[in-house]
Design an enzyme around this catalytic site. Sequence first.
Site, PDB file in Angstrom:
ATOM      1  N   ASP A  21     -12.381   7.111   4.001  1.00  0.00           N
ATOM      2  CA  ASP A  21     -11.142   6.862   4.744  1.00  0.00           C
ATOM      3  C   ASP A  21     -10.744   5.379   4.716  1.00  0.00           C
ATOM      4  OD1 ASP A  21      -8.927   7.469   6.218  1.00  0.00           O
ATOM      5  OD2 ASP A  21      -9.978   7.695   8.135  1.00  0.00           O
TER       6      ASP A  21
ATOM      7  N   LYS B  47       0.854  -1.207   0.000  1.00  0.00           N
ATOM      8  CA  LYS B  47       0.000   0.000   0.000  1.00  0.00           C
ATOM      9  C   LYS B  47       0.880   1.244   0.000  1.00  0.00           C
ATOM     10  CE  LYS B  47      -3.327   2.556   2.896  1.00  0.00           C
ATOM     11  NZ  LYS B  47      -4.194   2.556   4.103  1.00  0.00           N
TER      12      LYS B  47
ATOM     13  N   LYS C 141     -10.193  12.829   8.419  1.00  0.00           N
ATOM     14  CA  LYS C 141      -9.708  12.384   9.721  1.00  0.00           C
ATOM     15  C   LYS C 141      -9.677  13.563  10.694  1.00  0.00           C
ATOM     16  CE  LYS C 141      -6.632   8.645   8.220  1.00  0.00           C
ATOM     17  NZ  LYS C 141      -7.274   7.546   8.951  1.00  0.00           N
TER      18      LYS C 141
ATOM     19  N   GLU D 147      -9.711   3.697   2.336  1.00  0.00           N
ATOM     20  CA  GLU D 147      -9.238   3.810   0.949  1.00  0.00           C
ATOM     21  C   GLU D 147      -8.174   2.766   0.605  1.00  0.00           C
ATOM     22  OE1 GLU D 147      -7.882   5.380   3.364  1.00  0.00           O
ATOM     23  OE2 GLU D 147      -5.777   4.941   2.937  1.00  0.00           O
TER      24      GLU D 147
ATOM     25  N   ASP E   1       1.472   6.304   5.589  1.00  0.00           N
ATOM     26  CA  ASP E   1       0.529   5.357   5.004  1.00  0.00           C
ATOM     27  C   ASP E   1       1.073   4.688   3.732  1.00  0.00           C
ATOM     28  OD1 ASP E   1      -1.850   4.078   5.516  1.00  0.00           O
ATOM     29  OD2 ASP E   1      -3.095   5.515   4.423  1.00  0.00           O
TER      30      ASP E   1
ATOM     31  N   ARG F 123      -8.035  -0.450   1.105  1.00  0.00           N
ATOM     32  CA  ARG F 123      -8.610  -1.642   0.476  1.00  0.00           C
ATOM     33  C   ARG F 123      -9.073  -1.334  -0.954  1.00  0.00           C
ATOM     34  NH1 ARG F 123     -12.909  -2.098   5.298  1.00  0.00           N
ATOM     35  NH2 ARG F 123     -11.205  -1.003   6.338  1.00  0.00           N
TER      36      ARG F 123
ATOM     37  N   ASP G 152      -2.715  10.166   3.676  1.00  0.00           N
ATOM     38  CA  ASP G 152      -4.111   9.773   3.842  1.00  0.00           C
ATOM     39  C   ASP G 152      -4.812  10.753   4.775  1.00  0.00           C
ATOM     40  OD1 ASP G 152      -6.534   8.552   4.177  1.00  0.00           O
ATOM     41  OD2 ASP G 152      -5.763   6.879   5.387  1.00  0.00           O
TER      42      ASP G 152
HETATM   43  N1  BES Z   1      -4.328   4.397   6.939  1.00  0.00           N
HETATM   44  C1  BES Z   1      -5.475   4.175   7.727  1.00  0.00           C
HETATM   45  C2  BES Z   1      -5.231   3.145   8.832  1.00  0.00           C
HETATM   46  C3  BES Z   1      -4.470   3.639  10.033  1.00  0.00           C
HETATM   47  C4  BES Z   1      -5.083   4.410  10.987  1.00  0.00           C
HETATM   48  C5  BES Z   1      -3.175   3.250  10.219  1.00  0.00           C
HETATM   49  C6  BES Z   1      -4.389   4.816  12.102  1.00  0.00           C
HETATM   50  C7  BES Z   1      -2.479   3.631  11.346  1.00  0.00           C
HETATM   51  C8  BES Z   1      -3.077   4.424  12.280  1.00  0.00           C
HETATM   52  C9  BES Z   1      -6.605   3.642   6.858  1.00  0.00           C
HETATM   53  O1  BES Z   1      -6.657   4.129   5.572  1.00  0.00           O
HETATM   54  C10 BES Z   1      -7.876   4.043   7.541  1.00  0.00           C
HETATM   55  O2  BES Z   1      -8.124   5.217   7.628  1.00  0.00           O
HETATM   56  N2  BES Z   1      -8.641   3.069   8.012  1.00  0.00           N
HETATM   57  C11 BES Z   1      -9.852   3.348   8.707  1.00  0.00           C
HETATM   58  C12 BES Z   1     -10.886   2.354   8.249  1.00  0.00           C
HETATM   59  C13 BES Z   1     -12.253   2.633   8.764  1.00  0.00           C
HETATM   60  C14 BES Z   1     -12.808   3.900   8.127  1.00  0.00           C
HETATM   61  C15 BES Z   1     -13.130   1.457   8.459  1.00  0.00           C
HETATM   62  C16 BES Z   1      -9.582   3.195  10.196  1.00  0.00           C
HETATM   63  O3  BES Z   1      -8.869   2.288  10.595  1.00  0.00           O
HETATM   64  O4  BES Z   1     -10.073   4.037  10.949  1.00  0.00           O
HETATM   65 ZN    ZN Z   2      -4.891   4.724   4.752  1.00  0.00          ZN
HETATM   66 MN    MN Z   3      -7.737   5.963   5.499  1.00  0.00          MN
END
Ligand code: BES
Ligand code: ZN
Ligand code: MN
Length: 429
Positions: free
Chosen positions: A282, A200, A212, A284, A223, A286, A205
């Site tokens: 968010d 990835k 966020k 994104e 990210d 996947r 992000d």
């Molecule tokens: N890059 C983030 C995951 C992440 C969050 C990594 C905090 C490290 C620390 C990912 O793209 C994301 O935002 N995931 C969301 C998914 C949710 C919206 C289902 C998450 O984990 O909050």
């Molecule tokens: Zn992300």
């Molecule tokens: Mn995200």
Amino acid sequence: MEFSIKQSSPENQRSACVVLGVFEGGQLSPAAHIFDQASDHQLSRLIARGDMTGKADSTMMLHTLSGVTAERVLLTGLGKPEEFNAKQFLGMLRVTFAALQKTICKDAALYAIAHGMKLTKDLGNLPGNICTPTYLAEQAEKLAQAHKLKVTVLEEKDMEKLGMHSLLSVTHGSRQPAKLITLEYRGGDKKQKPVVLVGKGLTFDSGGISLKPGAEMDEMKYDMCGAASVLGTMQAIAEMSLKLNVVAVIPSSENMPDGAASRPGDIVKSMAGLTIEILNTDAEGRLILCDALTYAARFEPDTVVDIATLTGACVIALGGVASGLFSNQDQLARDLAEAGEYSNDKAWHMPLWDEYQQQLDSNFADMQNIGGRAAGSITAACFLSRFTKDYRWAHLDIAGTAWKSGKEKGATGRPVPLLTQYLINRAAK
Ligand code: BES
Ligand code: ZN
Ligand code: MN
């Protein structure tokens, strides 16, 4: 005994013991060469005198080496350079480990994998305004040039033609063009099916329209650590001339809010033909990974492993100790977990049971891109599993392990040790 991989230059290493390789005939490993220069060629002189032959299975402990900060240096024989392969490397590790156990050293630093980790850390730590998808593509091109790898970079118009509308939906809100980078390392037999590593590469992000919160948002420059770990691993295996075929696939983009960005509720069609309702922009990772995973099939892989800072839920589950490990084949999960344990870069096998899949049901598309708060890292993996049915596949969620927050903020270089060890083990089989 802890084998840590340190970022500092070897001659300034403060570990109780530094391990350096010497080939039969006197050729020094790159790290040993640095020590040799720092110590006014003490190592070369010692080898010229015949004190250290470099024969496989030979070791020699040095207690004083002027010009370097390490208290001890363990020279370890690598055998003939032309015969050095993964098997020799494993043998060297065994002999080294045995020699270290006879000493009082509490920790030791090894430089075989360290170079790759450094690349991964450096890329991870770069800010989002410098490390863009274009920058990552340039780094891949540099790596390809240095190690004679085949590199291709697909542009947005190419991805459009391939029908990668899920991946492209993530980049719509960004001014930075998305890239799909592939690197091919062919160290194995022509007919041998490759291992494909998919990383990835979200260079920033923000969350997109599902923005966020502001606190610690800067950390979302990390990210792209999955992509960086894939590049670091490619560098490590190319430097070792590993006898294996390995392909890197790196989907890279930014996730930004903008008038052209995806809206919650939008529906997109993936390259695989499956439709996705984007309920949270968010989620994104996947969305870019699913198209990259579909694309990976064209390399006719033996195994595909994706590496992604995918979910905050994984950080809640496992913290910074272990990466989350998911697979559609238990033996592959065991092999990866074992490589992680061996290299002190742990991963923990998480379930991917069918019962979780229904959390992704949508009234309007084949699936939605979020599965609710419960089991967040598992439903993210379930989403990916729908695109990986045709091959052996594992997914590493490195959201908790790729970097550290707070005072020690910085990329860790994980999971380069796990991945490299896994590939070494495969090449040795
Ligand atoms: N890059 C983030 C995951 C992440 C969050 C990594 C905090 C490290 C620390 C990912 O793209 C994301 O935002 N995931 C969301 C998914 C949710 C919206 C289902 C998450 O984990 O909050
Ligand atoms: Zn992300
Ligand atoms: Mn995200």
